[in-house]
Design an enzyme around this catalytic site. Structure first.
Site, mmCIF file in Angstrom:
data_model
loop_
_atom_site.group_PDB
_atom_site.id
_atom_site.type_symbol
_atom_site.label_atom_id
_atom_site.label_comp_id
_atom_site.label_asym_id
_atom_site.label_seq_id
_atom_site.Cartn_x
_atom_site.Cartn_y
_atom_site.Cartn_z
ATOM 1 N N HIS A 125 0.835 -1.199 0.000
ATOM 2 C CA HIS A 125 0.000 0.000 0.000
ATOM 3 C C HIS A 125 0.869 1.249 0.000
ATOM 4 O O HIS A 125 2.054 1.218 0.293
ATOM 5 C CB HIS A 125 -0.938 0.004 1.197
ATOM 6 C CG HIS A 125 -0.220 0.037 2.502
ATOM 7 N ND1 HIS A 125 0.139 1.206 3.116
ATOM 8 C CD2 HIS A 125 0.247 -0.957 3.288
ATOM 9 C CE1 HIS A 125 0.774 0.924 4.236
ATOM 10 N NE2 HIS A 125 0.858 -0.381 4.360
ATOM 11 N N HIS A 171 14.944 10.334 -13.690
ATOM 12 C CA HIS A 171 16.337 9.987 -13.388
ATOM 13 C C HIS A 171 16.677 8.527 -13.645
ATOM 14 O O HIS A 171 17.219 7.866 -12.782
ATOM 15 C CB HIS A 171 16.662 10.280 -11.924
ATOM 16 C CG HIS A 171 16.028 11.502 -11.418
ATOM 17 N ND1 HIS A 171 16.342 12.752 -11.865
ATOM 18 C CD2 HIS A 171 15.049 11.672 -10.501
ATOM 19 C CE1 HIS A 171 15.605 13.638 -11.234
ATOM 20 N NE2 HIS A 171 14.814 13.024 -10.407
#
Ligand SMILES: [Ca+2]
Ligand SMILES: [Ca+2]
Length: 393
Positions: A125, A171
């Site tokens: 979660h 990135h």
């Protein structure tokens, strides 16, 4: 006229009744090949297990035990021999839960002594950060600052670019090196990404250990997550492939978009399916006729390996026999997940969902296997399954 409508009615009932399926031609041929006078004994069955199922460690005693256990399960069938298979028992065994596509025996079998950063970690979660500077700034600076402060779990926002479900990753290169020694957690930004469009594979192929998803959502991302963590005995930790843990001799890093040679080709046959008749209301798919199923089979993995293929639609059949074969050339089989879905064709509205599953290719057993399907939320159906075959060529 009255006679004709009676006939139609009769046909209709007969088709509805056709829920127990006959062995496909391939299975009949294999039975012929591995039996004598309609009898498959332990020796025949052992040859079948070794030659067709590629089970190299099995003994004659094991083969005999499998036969006897299978026959015990099938005691309601009119089978008179307790120690040998006839065609029907052989087919029932192949299409039973005793013949799954993933091995149940090795349990946790990855090296579990490596640093935590060498594992994908089942991340169930997410927690949404508000005002997260990382999401609005595409520079490494905030990450470096966070690292300098001693942070070892980094959260990055990812969101879709203009092409459908593709996700922009921040990135890429930096990302990769970082994950060799540190823990990276990525999650879908709830407000921007419908969880069904979120592709956890992008995080994994960049080495992120924790790829989180929205528990409330279900759809492809959840299916991939379930599939990924079926590996390594389902323990919730999956060792990352070696190429994500090392840099090359010239300090080069793994580039998921690079064009790599094909390492292996996964050949998938999808023979037939059954079980919907028992797990769904008889009017669930079509109110006035049996369902019209088709299957989708494909790969989730690096972009070069990602693919999804489709069988033809078989009209009005609770136990469709597609008998189709697909090939998936894989450049990075270590990261590939096999996706399997069944849908029911509707001309006028959205197709009905008929089940799905996702399996780690690295742990797929070769040969003919019974593949249980699950609901959208990932709960396994009692009876719905497909008879399939997997080979690596
Ligand atoms: Ca329908
Ligand atoms: Ca129909």
């Amino acid at each position: 006229m009255s006679k004709q409508s009676y006939k139609v009615c009769f046909c209709f009932r007969r088709r509805f009744g056709l829920t127990v399926s006959e062995a496909p031609q391939t299975i009949k041929k294999l039975f012929e090949q591995y039996s004598e006078n309609g009898i498959m004994n332990a020796d025949h069955f052992l040859s079948f297990l070794v030659e067709e199922q590629k089970e190299d460690k099995v003994t004659k005693e094991d083969a005999q035990t499998v036969i006897e256990n299978a026959l015990r399960e099938l005691r309601h069938l009119p089978i008179f021999h307790r120690k040998v298979f006839n065609l029907e028992a052989f087919f029932k065994y192949l299409f039973s839960d005793s013949n799954p596509p993933l091995s149940t025996s090795p349990g946790v079998h990855h090296d579990m002594t490596a640093p935590l950063s060498h594992y994908y970690i089942y991340t169930g979660h997410n927690s949404y950060l508000t005002g997260n500077q990382l999401s609005s700034d595409c520079s490494d600076v905030p990450i470096i600052h966070a690292l300098q402060r001693g942070v070892r779990v980094i959260e990055l926002d990812i969101w879709p670019n203009s092409t459908k479900d593709n996700v922009e990753v921040l990135h890429g290169r930096y990302y990769y090196r970082f994950t060799q020694r540190n823990i990276l957690r990525v999650y879908p930004k709830g407000t921007r990404v419908d969880s069904s469009n979120y592709n956890p594979m992008i995080g994994w192929m960049h080495g992120a250990q924790m790829v989180a998803f929205n528990m409330q959502g279900y759809g492809r991302s959840l299916w991939l997550m379930h599939g990924m963590f079926k590996a390594n005995g389902g323990c919730g930790y999956v060792k990352k492939p070696e190429f994500l843990l090392k840099t090359g001799p010239h300090n080069e890093v793994f580039d998921p978009k690079a064009k790599l040679p094909v390492k292996t080709t996964l050949k998938v046959s999808i023979y037939m399916g059954e079980g919907w008749y028992y797990d769904f209301k008889h009017t669930h798919f079509d109110a006035y006729s049996p369902p019209d199923f088709y299957a989708r089979v494909g790969i989730a993995g690096v972009p070069a390996d990602t693919d999804m293929k489709k069988t033809r639609t078989l009209e009005d059949n609770w136990a469709p026999s597609w008998n189709e074969e697909f090939q998936f050339p894989l450049t990075v089989p270590e990261l590939a997940l096999l996706r399997i879905e069944v849908h029911e064709y509707d001309m006028s509205e959205k197709d009905d969902f008929g089940g799905q599953t996702c399996l780690p290719v690295s742990e797929l057993k070769k040969g003919i296997r019974a593949v249980s399907l699950s609901s959208r939320k990932g709960d396994q159906y009692n009876s719905v399954k497909l008879l399939m075959r997997f080979d690596f060529v």
